[in-house]
Scaffold this motif. Sequence first.
Motif, short mmCIF file in Angstrom:
data_model
loop_
_atom_site.label_atom_id
_atom_site.label_comp_id
_atom_site.label_asym_id
_atom_site.label_seq_id
_atom_site.Cartn_x
_atom_site.Cartn_y
_atom_site.Cartn_z
N LYS A 82 0.91 -1.28 -0.01
CA LYS A 82 0.01 0.03 -0.12
C LYS A 82 0.92 1.12 -0.01
CE LYS A 82 -3.61 2.20 2.61
NZ LYS A 82 -4.49 2.10 3.81
N ALA A 83 1.99 1.41 1.00
CA ALA A 83 2.66 2.39 0.78
C ALA A 83 3.43 2.76 -0.67
CB ALA A 83 3.91 2.20 1.96
N GLU A 155 -7.18 7.36 2.72
CA GLU A 155 -5.95 6.44 2.78
C GLU A 155 -4.82 7.21 2.26
OE1 GLU A 155 -6.51 3.05 0.59
OE2 GLU A 155 -8.49 2.26 1.60
N VAL A 157 -0.14 7.62 2.72
CA VAL A 157 1.12 6.90 3.43
C VAL A 157 1.73 8.40 3.87
CG1 VAL A 157 2.31 7.19 1.20
CG2 VAL A 157 3.20 5.89 3.12
N THR A 163 1.42 4.32 7.28
CA THR A 163 -0.03 4.49 6.38
C THR A 163 -1.12 4.88 7.42
OG1 THR A 163 -0.53 2.12 6.19
CG2 THR A 163 0.80 2.86 4.67
#
Length: 231
Positions: A82-83, A155, A157, A163
Motif C-alpha cells: 500500500k505504501a 487512505e 502514506v 500508512t
Amino acid sequence: MAPPGGPEPGAGEPPTVSPEPGAGELPRENPEPAAGPGRWRRLRSGLRGVHRGSAALGLVLLLAGLTYAVAIGAYKWHLHAKAERLRADGIPVRATVSDRRDTVGRGGGTDTVQVWYEYGGVQHNERILCGSAGGCTEDPPAEMMLWVDPERPAEFVAANGNTDDSVFFLNSWGGVPFGLLGAALGGGFLFAALVPTGMLDRPAPAPPRRRPGRDRVRRTRAARRRGKARR
C-alpha cells in the motif's frame, strides 16, 4: 435258562462301555490365532483412547499460533504494498501533526501521533505510528507530508513511512515469536496426547500361521539308539 442258584447270565463279566465320540483320536491342534488388527482398526481403537481435552487444547494452540504468525507477515506485506502504491500514485498534501502519545516510553513502544489534513474541501484526521514499531527517537515535526489516494482520500502514506492503518496489533514483528511459541506448545500437547495411545507406533506383525498337519514328535535319545540298532 440258568440252573437254580447259578450265576445270572453275564455275571462276572466286565460291563461294556461304549467309546466316547472322538476317543482314540489325536488331539486337535489349537485354532489358529486371529491375525493382528489392521491399520484402520488400530487407528480407531487409538482414537478412542486419546486424551481429548489435551488433544483439543494442543490443536487450538497450534492453529492459533501459526495463524497469528502468518497473519502478521501478511499484514506487513499489505502495508508495504500500500505504501509503495501511494508513493507512486498519491497526491502530496501537507498535514499538521499533534497529540503525541508515548505509551511505553520515549525511544521504545508504539508511540503515535495525530495527523490533520484537508483534501477536496473535506478535513480528515487519523492516528498513525510516530516512527517505526520501536517508537520515536525524537519529537515529530509540527508538519508532515502525506501522499493521499485521490479515489479514497482517507487512505494515505506519511513521510515517515506509516500508512493510515499502521496502528494495528498485527503491525509488529514482535508478535511472530509469540505465535511460534504458542504453536510449539500446542504441538507438544498434541504429541503428548497421541503418543500414549500407540497411534504413532508401527502396527505389530501378524503371527505366522501354522500349516495343517500333525505335530512332530520329538524322540528321546534312547529311542533314537534303538532305531539305529534295528537298522
